[in-house]
Write a protein that holds these residues in place. Structure first.
Motif, short mmCIF file in Angstrom:
data_model
loop_
_atom_site.label_atom_id
_atom_site.label_comp_id
_atom_site.label_asym_id
_atom_site.label_seq_id
_atom_site.Cartn_x
_atom_site.Cartn_y
_atom_site.Cartn_z
N ASP A 63 0.83 -1.20 0.00
CA ASP A 63 0.00 0.00 0.00
C ASP A 63 0.87 1.26 0.00
O ASP A 63 0.51 2.27 -0.63
N ARG A 64 2.01 1.21 0.70
CA ARG A 64 2.90 2.37 0.71
C ARG A 64 3.50 2.59 -0.66
O ARG A 64 3.69 3.74 -1.09
N TRP A 65 3.82 1.50 -1.37
CA TRP A 65 4.29 1.65 -2.75
C TRP A 65 3.21 2.26 -3.62
O TRP A 65 3.49 3.17 -4.41
N ARG A 66 2.00 1.78 -3.49
CA ARG A 66 0.91 2.32 -4.32
C ARG A 66 0.67 3.79 -4.02
O ARG A 66 0.42 4.58 -4.92
N ALA A 67 0.77 4.17 -2.74
CA ALA A 67 0.59 5.57 -2.37
C ALA A 67 1.70 6.44 -2.95
O ALA A 67 1.47 7.55 -3.43
N LEU A 68 2.93 5.92 -2.95
CA LEU A 68 4.05 6.68 -3.50
C LEU A 68 3.86 6.89 -5.00
O LEU A 68 4.10 7.99 -5.52
N LEU A 69 3.40 5.86 -5.70
CA LEU A 69 3.24 5.94 -7.14
C LEU A 69 2.00 6.71 -7.54
O LEU A 69 1.91 7.26 -8.63
N ARG A 70 1.02 6.78 -6.65
CA ARG A 70 -0.22 7.49 -6.95
C ARG A 70 -0.01 9.00 -6.91
O ARG A 70 -0.76 9.76 -7.51
N GLY A 71 1.06 9.44 -6.24
CA GLY A 71 1.24 10.87 -6.04
C GLY A 71 1.63 11.65 -7.27
O GLY A 71 1.57 12.86 -7.27
N ASP A 72 2.08 10.99 -8.34
CA ASP A 72 2.54 11.72 -9.54
C ASP A 72 2.01 11.01 -10.79
O ASP A 72 2.79 10.52 -11.61
N ALA A 73 0.70 10.96 -10.89
CA ALA A 73 0.03 10.37 -12.06
C ALA A 73 0.49 8.94 -12.31
O ALA A 73 0.62 8.50 -13.46
N GLY A 74 0.75 8.21 -11.24
CA GLY A 74 1.13 6.81 -11.38
C GLY A 74 2.60 6.58 -11.61
O GLY A 74 3.04 5.43 -11.68
N ALA A 75 3.39 7.64 -11.73
CA ALA A 75 4.83 7.48 -11.93
C ALA A 75 5.56 7.57 -10.60
O ALA A 75 5.03 8.07 -9.60
N ALA A 76 6.77 7.06 -10.55
CA ALA A 76 7.59 7.20 -9.36
C ALA A 76 7.87 8.69 -9.13
O ALA A 76 7.92 9.48 -10.08
N PRO A 77 8.06 9.11 -7.88
CA PRO A 77 8.26 10.54 -7.60
C PRO A 77 9.52 11.07 -8.27
O PRO A 77 10.51 10.36 -8.45
N ALA A 78 9.44 12.35 -8.65
CA ALA A 78 10.53 13.02 -9.34
C ALA A 78 11.27 13.95 -8.38
O ALA A 78 10.79 14.26 -7.29
N PHE A 79 12.43 14.40 -8.80
CA PHE A 79 13.19 15.42 -8.06
C PHE A 79 12.29 16.64 -7.84
O PHE A 79 11.51 17.00 -8.72
N PRO A 80 12.38 17.30 -6.68
CA PRO A 80 11.42 18.35 -6.36
C PRO A 80 11.53 19.63 -7.19
O PRO A 80 10.64 20.49 -7.09
N LEU A 81 12.57 19.81 -7.96
CA LEU A 81 12.73 21.00 -8.80
C LEU A 81 12.80 20.59 -10.27
O LEU A 81 13.18 19.46 -10.59
N PRO A 82 12.46 21.50 -11.20
CA PRO A 82 12.54 21.18 -12.63
C PRO A 82 13.96 20.81 -13.05
O PRO A 82 14.95 21.31 -12.51
N CYS A 100 17.72 15.96 6.23
CA CYS A 100 18.36 17.09 5.55
C CYS A 100 17.84 17.22 4.13
O CYS A 100 17.59 18.34 3.64
N LEU A 101 17.67 16.10 3.43
CA LEU A 101 17.13 16.14 2.07
C LEU A 101 15.70 16.67 2.08
O LEU A 101 15.31 17.48 1.23
N ALA A 102 14.91 16.22 3.04
CA ALA A 102 13.51 16.66 3.11
C ALA A 102 13.42 18.15 3.40
O ALA A 102 12.63 18.88 2.77
N LEU A 103 14.22 18.63 4.34
CA LEU A 103 14.19 20.05 4.67
C LEU A 103 14.73 20.90 3.52
O LEU A 103 14.24 22.01 3.27
N ALA A 104 15.72 20.37 2.79
CA ALA A 104 16.22 21.09 1.62
C ALA A 104 15.15 21.20 0.55
O ALA A 104 14.99 22.25 -0.10
N ALA A 105 14.39 20.11 0.34
CA ALA A 105 13.31 20.15 -0.64
C ALA A 105 12.26 21.18 -0.24
O ALA A 105 11.70 21.88 -1.09
N ALA A 106 11.98 21.28 1.06
CA ALA A 106 11.03 22.29 1.52
C ALA A 106 11.57 23.70 1.32
O ALA A 106 10.84 24.61 0.92
N ARG A 107 12.86 23.84 1.55
CA ARG A 107 13.45 25.18 1.48
C ARG A 107 13.53 25.72 0.06
O ARG A 107 13.22 26.87 -0.20
#
Length: 470
Positions: free
Chosen positions: A218-237, A281-288
Motif C-alpha cells: 500500500d505504501r508503494w501504491r501511495a508513492l506511485l499514486r502521487g505523480d500520475a502513477g509514476a515514481a516521484p521526481a526530483f522536487p525541482l525542474p 536534511c534532504l527533506a528540509l532542503a526540498a522544503a526550502r
C-alpha cells in the motif's frame, strides 16, 4: 570514500596495464542454482535490447597499493577471482529465463596486456574507461582490472576494478580494496561462507519467510499514486524530458569526520540514525528550495541476510520514502518522521526492483533515488580514505540519483542528473541547502549544553525562491 564517475576522477599518469580473466571453453559446466531475481532481470533486459543496444553501466573502485611487481599483482587478482565463485559464473538467456554456467576455481587465468606509458592522466583515464565499457551483463568476464604505475614518482600502484552491476553493489566495491591489499600482504583476503550464487538458490525461500506485507505494498501504491502513477521526481525542474539524456555528476563533502560524529550524535539524541538524519536534511532542503510539503523518493538499502553479510554480489532492495515537512518544520520534527519511515519496513530479500515490479504487476522507473552507505561497516578490512568508488557515464531520462557515503573521512554527497542548464542550477541549489542544514545540525550538536537535537528552522516557501522551468 567518494562515489564518482571515472571521468571526474584525477587519474595518475604512468605505465598502464590491463588484466582480463580468461578460461578455456571446455572448463564451463552447467550450474543448477537459480539466479537472484534482480540479476536474472538485469540479464534478460539486456538480451531483449540486444548486445549492441546495451549502454555501458559498470561500477568500480580505485585504490593505491604499495610498491609491487606484476607477478605479485597477478597472483592477488587470480586468488581473488578464485575465492568468489559468482565472478567465474555467468547467466545465459533462454526462452524460459536464464541458465547458469560456472567455472571451477582452478580454471580461471589472467591475461596481462601492457598498454603503454602515458605522460598525462587524461589519456590513462580514457583508456581505462574504454576498457571497462566492454564489461556487460551478456558476456564473461564481468569484472576487469587495470593498474597504473607512476613512473615519475615510483612508490606505488593505483588499481582500478570495473564490474557489471549484476555481480556487484556498493558494499562489494567497498570490500574490494581491503581484500586485494590483504592478498598482496599474504593473507586470505576474503571471508568464507555462502556466496551470491547460493543466495540466488535460496532467495525464493528467504522472500517467503519475510514477505512484503500488504501495508508495504500500500505504501508503494501511495508513492506511485502521487505523480500520475509514476515514481516521484526530483522536487525541482530538470529541463529534461523522457528521452535518454547525457547525465552529469557533482560531489561535495557535507561533513568532515568530527562534524559527522557530532551529526550522528545529534541523530541518536533525537531518536534516529545517521541515515534518518541525512534523509531529514534532504527533506528540509526540498522544503526550502522547492516548497515541497514532503520528501518523496525511492531509497536503496543493503539487504544481505546474516549468512551473506560478507558476500560480494548485488544485494540491494528498494524502499518507498515519504517524509512530511510542514512549513517551519525543525530538524527534530523531521528526524522523527524519517526514523519512523525507515523503521516501518526495512527492505530484505524480495524487495529488489524486479520483485517490486512483479508484486505490483507493473513497470516502475525510479526517478528520484537516494542511497546511504556507511563503508566503515563493511566486513573485513575497511577501505582507506583515498579509495574511490566509480561508475560509468550513462544516458538516461530525467532522473536524479543521490548517494550519501559515510567513511572515516566524513560524509560525502554525490548527485547524478541530466546535464541541462536548468538541472545544473536547481541541483546545485538543492545540494547547497542540504549542506547548510547538515553543517548547522552538526554545529548545534557541538554547542548544545546537553546532547540534544537543536531545531533547524526551514523558512516558509515564497514564490521568489522558485526557478523558471525553461
Amino acid at each position: 570514500m567518494e562515489f564518482t564517475e571515472l571521468g571526474d576522477r584525477t587519474t595518475p599518469a604512468g605505465r598502464l596495464v590491463f588484466w582480463t580473466p580468461t578460461a578455456p571453453a571446455s572448463a564451463w559446466a552447467d550450474d543448477p542454482r537459480a539466479p537472484a531475481l534482480v540479476h536474472e532481470h538485469h540479464v534478460r533486459a539486456a538480451a531483449a535490447r540486444g548486445a549492441r543496444q546495451v549502454d555501458p553501466a559498470w561500477i568500480g573502485v580505485s585504490f593505491r597499493v604499495g610498491p609491487t611487481g606484476g607477478e605479485h599483482l597477478a597472483r592477488a587478482f587470480t586468488a581473488w577471482l578464485h575465492a568468489h565463485e559468482h565472478l567465474r559464473s555467468h547467466l545465459v538467456p533462454t526462452p524460459a529465463g536464464c541458465a547458469r554456467r560456472t567455472l571451477p576455481a582452478g580454471a580461471v587465468g589472467l591475461r596481462r596486456e601492457e598498454v603503454g606509458v602515458f605522460a598525462d592522466g587524461a589519456s590513462v583515464r580514457r583508456q581505462i574507461e574504454a576498457f571497462f565499457d566492454r564489461v556487460g551483463p551478456l558476456a564473461w568476464p564481468q569484472v576487469r582490472f587495470a593498474t597504473v604505475e607512476d613512473v615519475a614518482a615510483p612508490g606505488g600502484v593505483t588499481v582500478f576494478a570495473g564490474a557489471d552491476h549484476g555481480v556487484a553493489d556498493g558494499f562489494t566495491l567497498a570490500m574490494i580494496p581491503g581484500q586485494i591489499r590483504d592478498l598482496l600482504a599474504g593473507g586470505a583476503g576474503h571471508p568464507t561462507g555462502p556466496t551470491f550464487l547460493d543466495f540466488g538458490a535460496e532467495e525464493p525461500a528467504l522472500a517467503e519467510r519475510l514477505p512484503m506485507r500488504p501495508e508495504h505494498l500500500d505504501r508503494w501504491r501511495a508513492l506511485l499514486r502521487g505523480d500520475a502513477g509514476a515514481a516521484p521526481a526530483f522536487p525541482l525542474p530538470l529541463g529534461a524530458g523522457e528521452a535518454p539524456h547525457t547525465q552529469r555528476s557533482t560531489g561535495r563533502w557535507l561533513l568532515d569526520a568530527p562534524a559527522a560524529a557530532r551529526f550522528a550524535a545529534a541523530c541518536r539524541a533525537g531518536g534516529g540514525t545517521t541515515s534518518a538524519g541525512l534523509l531529514s536534511c534532504l527533506a528540509l532542503a526540498a522544503a526550502r528550495v522547492a516548497g515541497a510539503r514532503q520528501l518523496s523518493a525511492v531509497a536503496l538499502a543493503n539487504t544481505r541476510p546474516d549468512p551473506w553479510r560478507a558476500a560480494p554480489g548485488w544485494f540491494v532492495g528498494l524502499q518507498p520514502v515519504r517524509i512530511p515537512t510542514a512549513p517551519g518544520a525543525t530538524f527534530a520534527d523531521t528526524l522523527g518522521h524519517a526514523a519512523a519511515e525507515l523503521r516501518r519496513h526495512r527492505p530484505g530479500p524480495g524487495s529488489s526492483l524486479a520483485h517490486v515490479r512483479r508484486m505490483l504487476g507493473r513497470e516502475i522507473r525510479p526517478r528520484f533515488v537516494v542511497s546511504y552507505l556507511d563503508v566503515r561497516r563493511v566486513e573485513g578490512t575497511p577501505p582507506e580514505q583515498e579509495d574511490r568508488m566509480l561508475r560509468s557515464r550513462v544516458h538516461s531520462p530525467g532522473e536524479v540519483y543521490v548517494w550519501l557515503t559515510r567513511s572515516e573521512r566524513g560524509v560525502h554527497l554525490t548527485t547524478r542528473f541530466p546535464d541541462t542548464a536548468v538541472a545544473r542550477t536547481n541541483v546545485a541549489r538543492f545540494e547547497r541547502a542540504v549542506a547548510r542544514i547538515a553543517a548547522r545540525t552538526a554545529l548545534a550538536s557541538r554547542t548544545a549544553p546537553a546532547p540534544a537535537v537543536v531545531p533547524v528552522l526551514v523558512p516558509a516557501h515564497s514564490p521568489e525562491e522558485m526557478l523558471p522551468c525553461g
